[in-house]
Motif scaffolding. Structure first.
Motif, PDB file in Angstrom:
ATOM      1  N   VAL A  63       0.842  -1.195   0.000  1.00  0.00           N
ATOM      2  CA  VAL A  63       0.000   0.000   0.000  1.00  0.00           C
ATOM      3  C   VAL A  63       0.876   1.242   0.000  1.00  0.00           C
ATOM      4  N   THR A  64       0.703   2.084  -1.015  1.00  0.00           N
ATOM      5  CA  THR A  64       1.472   3.315  -1.119  1.00  0.00           C
ATOM      6  C   THR A  64       0.551   4.500  -0.850  1.00  0.00           C
ATOM      7  N   GLU A  65       0.981   5.381   0.019  1.00  0.00           N
ATOM      8  CA  GLU A  65       0.198   6.576   0.295  1.00  0.00           C
ATOM      9  C   GLU A  65       0.829   7.753  -0.431  1.00  0.00           C
ATOM     10  N   ILE A  66      -0.003   8.583  -1.044  1.00  0.00           N
ATOM     11  CA  ILE A  66       0.477   9.839  -1.608  1.00  0.00           C
ATOM     12  C   ILE A  66      -0.193  10.946  -0.815  1.00  0.00           C
ATOM     13  N   ALA A  67       0.590  11.665  -0.011  1.00  0.00           N
ATOM     14  CA  ALA A  67       0.031  12.716   0.830  1.00  0.00           C
ATOM     15  C   ALA A  67       0.449  14.063   0.266  1.00  0.00           C
ATOM     16  N   GLY A  68      -0.383  15.053   0.485  1.00  0.00           N
ATOM     17  CA  GLY A  68      -0.037  16.390   0.031  1.00  0.00           C
ATOM     18  C   GLY A  68      -1.197  17.332   0.232  1.00  0.00           C
ATOM     19  N   GLU A  69      -0.906  18.631   0.246  1.00  0.00           N
ATOM     20  CA  GLU A  69      -1.973  19.605   0.422  1.00  0.00           C
ATOM     21  C   GLU A  69      -2.839  19.644  -0.827  1.00  0.00           C
ATOM     22  N   SER A  70      -3.925  20.420  -0.772  1.00  0.00           N
ATOM     23  CA  SER A  70      -4.807  20.462  -1.927  1.00  0.00           C
ATOM     24  C   SER A  70      -4.050  21.089  -3.095  1.00  0.00           C
ATOM     25  N   ALA A  71      -4.344  20.624  -4.277  1.00  0.00           N
ATOM     26  CA  ALA A  71      -3.695  21.084  -5.504  1.00  0.00           C
ATOM     27  C   ALA A  71      -2.195  20.793  -5.523  1.00  0.00           C
ATOM     28  N   SER A  72      -1.783  19.741  -4.831  1.00  0.00           N
ATOM     29  CA  SER A  72      -0.363  19.380  -4.888  1.00  0.00           C
ATOM     30  C   SER A  72      -0.092  18.346  -5.972  1.00  0.00           C
ATOM     31  N   GLY A  73      -1.143  17.823  -6.582  1.00  0.00           N
ATOM     32  CA  GLY A  73      -0.953  16.894  -7.695  1.00  0.00           C
ATOM     33  C   GLY A  73      -1.312  15.453  -7.376  1.00  0.00           C
TER      34      GLY A  73
END
Lengths: 290, 349
Positions: A63-73
């Motif tokens: 399981v890979t998580e991609i975290a980031g703020e809004s509009a980070s892609g």
């Protein structure tokens, strides 16, 4: 799955171990034999620079998580992966479970090459509005993964995003936090089971929260001048295998420099790479090119 | 008298040790057919060995009342001490960590390792699964590993990388060995290190309990296993358990079973644990998961944590060693000493 189960199951396992039926008896695997499939099963991000960052792409059975703020892609990346899955050596369909409404259909069409409109046929979309929705969707997905029918087999599951499922219905009281983290572990266990049994690549996106002073243990990074952590706290951090953190810092001239950071991963060192979002997708930037 | 001093054929002595018969008490408790199967020899040969062993045990009893004649299988503290001192430990890869652990991870003990996500629990677990296989002539145990993966973080390509790192370090520390020992050289391939890990991937707590129950049989058939790693013991027990008392009972049952196995088969058990936030007196604090009563279940407890940008290991609980902490690093080769640690960097493994 009620707590009565542990008393029953071991005795079942014990009785089967004496019989010749080896189906029930746990069998160890030989890691050496898993090596080729774990190398070949990686899903490319469609860009050699980003693939190099991840040493080949996103790993299967994990399981890979991609975290980031809004509009980070985050969603961009998910859409890109959804379209790449059928073209990759896996030639797989993709299951896109989204909780942020509406589904970015136009963007998906925009990303798909004009010559291959059929790629959209391989993206199966479903909406989940609550944690229990997601769990029941995943149970139904189990059947789909086992019997894909006419479609190419599903080898990619995208959940976009996990954090918005938990925005409502939960207080900050200890009892609610406990209920919440039990749900994290249930969802994660389900995702990991599907990933393992069907050698799927699983990607989950996550939002960020501002870091409260004194909260230790979770990943912290600077993005857009804020100190942020992936949402859902340390309990959720225990639920993912690999964490990619997308950050952004504005350089004052209006164009943001975006970075993809490997926050932790069992198979990768901590490292980062810059990327840009273009009309035709997400692409890494060579460090030497700057 | 020890196994190594028994007046029997040298090959039998080596086989006895390889099969896990580390003391006379363990040997005299075995039956002839079982010994014959373990050593793959004829039953009458096994009977000969047992006769010699019983004789040796008796002669030892002559100069003092041996407890083993009173209570079958019992040992006195002196024997246990010398037994423990002669035992080799499993290298963690970092000399500083080995130091605070009293030489490394100990066989016949259960060690719990906890820490936040990304601090290197799995890396240490994989490193131990590789290091336990370092051949005896290079200062290792030459054993095999059982790896029970509950979280899916066991990445084979990383295991391969760590095996390569381990081999390159061995060759660096023993440069003279690798031209004169062609037989040993044959074994030093990352592929054979991978093939000697028995890997179980389990997807629910019922499977976890089943595997641990099955281990008893499995270890009986695979006497060369020297370490059992569960990564992590926690994951499946953090969902669906409303009855915390039941969870505690199930878990302590598991740890008791593992402790017995570690004693019976002379192997190390390493349990990886997660970190959780605990709500006490109005504030949240980090603590290892599974609650207070679980913390009594393990003999040793090592906590991995971040100190700024450096990784540290903290020995939180041990029956014989002082509480201490030491830095370590996770490199491309695996777990190693931190680069700027003050202690001497060059040390033989």
């Amino acid at each position: 799955m009620r707590p009565a189960a542990p008393a029953r199951h071991p005795s079942a396992a014990a009785s089967s171990s004496s019989s010749t039926n080896s189906q029930q008896e746990p069998r160890p695997e030989n890691p050496l034999l898993l090596l080729p499939s774990s190398r070949a099963g990686k899903l490319s991000l469609g860009c050699p620079v980003l693939d190099r960052l991840l040493s080949g792409g996103l790993p299967p059975a994990s399981v890979t998580e991609i975290a980031g703020e809004s509009a980070s892609g985050k969603t961009q990346l998910c859409l890109q992966l959804a379209l790449l899955a059928p073209l990759s050596p896996l030639s797989a369909s993709c299951l896109f479970l989204h909780s942020d409404l509406p589904f970015p259909l136009r963007r998906l069409r925009g990303l798909a090459p004009k010559s291959r409109p059929d790629l959209l046929d391989h993206v199966l979309v479903a909406a989940a509005h609550s944690p229990s929705d997601l769990i029941s969707l995943l149970s139904r997905a189990q059947r789909l993964l086992a019997h894909p029918g006419r479609l190419p087999p599903v080898r990619l599951i995208l959940v976009d995003s996990i954090a918005s499922l938990f925005r409502a219905d939960f207080d900050a009281s200890p009892a609610d936090l406990k209920r919440r983290s039990a749900l994290f572990f249930r969802i994660s266990a389900k995702l990991k089971e599907l990933a393992h049994r069907h050698r799927c690549v699983v990607v989950v996106t996550n939002q960020v929260v501002d870091v409260v002073e004194g909260e230790a243990g979770n990943t912290v990074a600077w993005s857009s001048g804020r100190r942020v952590s992936p949402a859902l706290g340390i309990a959720w951090a225990n639920c993912v295998n690999t964490r990619l953190f997308l950050t952004r810092d504005a350089d004052g001239r209006g164009c943001a420099r975006r970075r993809m950071n490997v926050a932790f991963a069992p198979h990768l060192p901590e490292r980062a790479c810059e990327f840009v979002i273009r009309r035709d997708g997400v692409f890494g930037v060579e460090p030497s090119g700057r | 008298m020890e196994i190594a001093d028994l007046p029997i054929a040298t090959s039998h002595r080596a086989n006895l040790l390889a099969a896990g018969y580390s003391s006379l008490a363990a040997l005299s408790a075995a039956s002839p057919p079982r010994l014959a199967r373990d050593l793959s020899i004829e039953v009458h040969e096994a009977e000969e060995i047992l006769k010699v062993a019983v004789g040796a045990n008796k002669s030892k009893g002559a100069d003092g009342p041996s407890t083993s004649s009173v209570l079958k299988g019992a040992q006195n503290a002196w024997d246990m001490l010398s037994d423990e001192q002669s035992r080799r430990h499993i290298n963690t890869g970092s000399a500083d960590l080995n130091n605070i652990l009293g030489g490394g991870i100990h066989c016949k003990e259960v060690t719990e390792i906890g820490g936040v996500p990304g601090v290197g629990k799995t890396q240490l677990g994989i490193q131990l699964a590789i290091n336990v296989q370092i051949p005896v002539e290079y200062g290792g145990l030459g054993g095999k590993a059982v790896y029970i993966d509950t979280e899916g973080s066991f990445m084979v390509e990383r295991v391969y990388q760590i095996a390569e790192g381990c081999i390159s370090d061995i060759l660096e520390y023993f440069p003279h060995c690798h031209d004169k020992a062609p037989a040993g050289q044959e074994k030093l391939k990352p592929e054979s290190f991978l093939a000697d890990i028995y890997y179980f991937r389990i997807c629910s707590y019922t499977e976890q309990i089943a595997v641990i129950n099955y281990l008893e049989k499995f270890l009986g058939e695979h006497k060369d296993v020297r370490i059992v790693i569960i990564d992590s013991v926690t994951f499946h027990f953090r969902q669906d358990f409303d009855d915390m008392a039941l969870r505690t009972r199930v878990l302590s049952g598991l740890s008791l079973k593992l402790m017995k196995l570690s004693k019976a088969y002379n192997l190390a058990v390493v349990l990886l644990n997660q970190v959780t936030t605990k709500f006490t007196e109005g504030s949240f604090q980090l603590t290892l998961a599974l609650g207070d009563s679980w913390s009594h279940s393990c003999t040793n407890r090592l906590i991995l944590y971040w100190n700024g940008n450096e990784r540290y290991g903290y020995l939180d609980k041990s029956p014989s060693l002082p509480v201490a902490s030491a830095p370590y690093a996770v490199t491309i080769k695996g777990v190693r000493d931190a680069v700027n640690s003050n202690s001497k960097r060059v040390r033989v493994m």
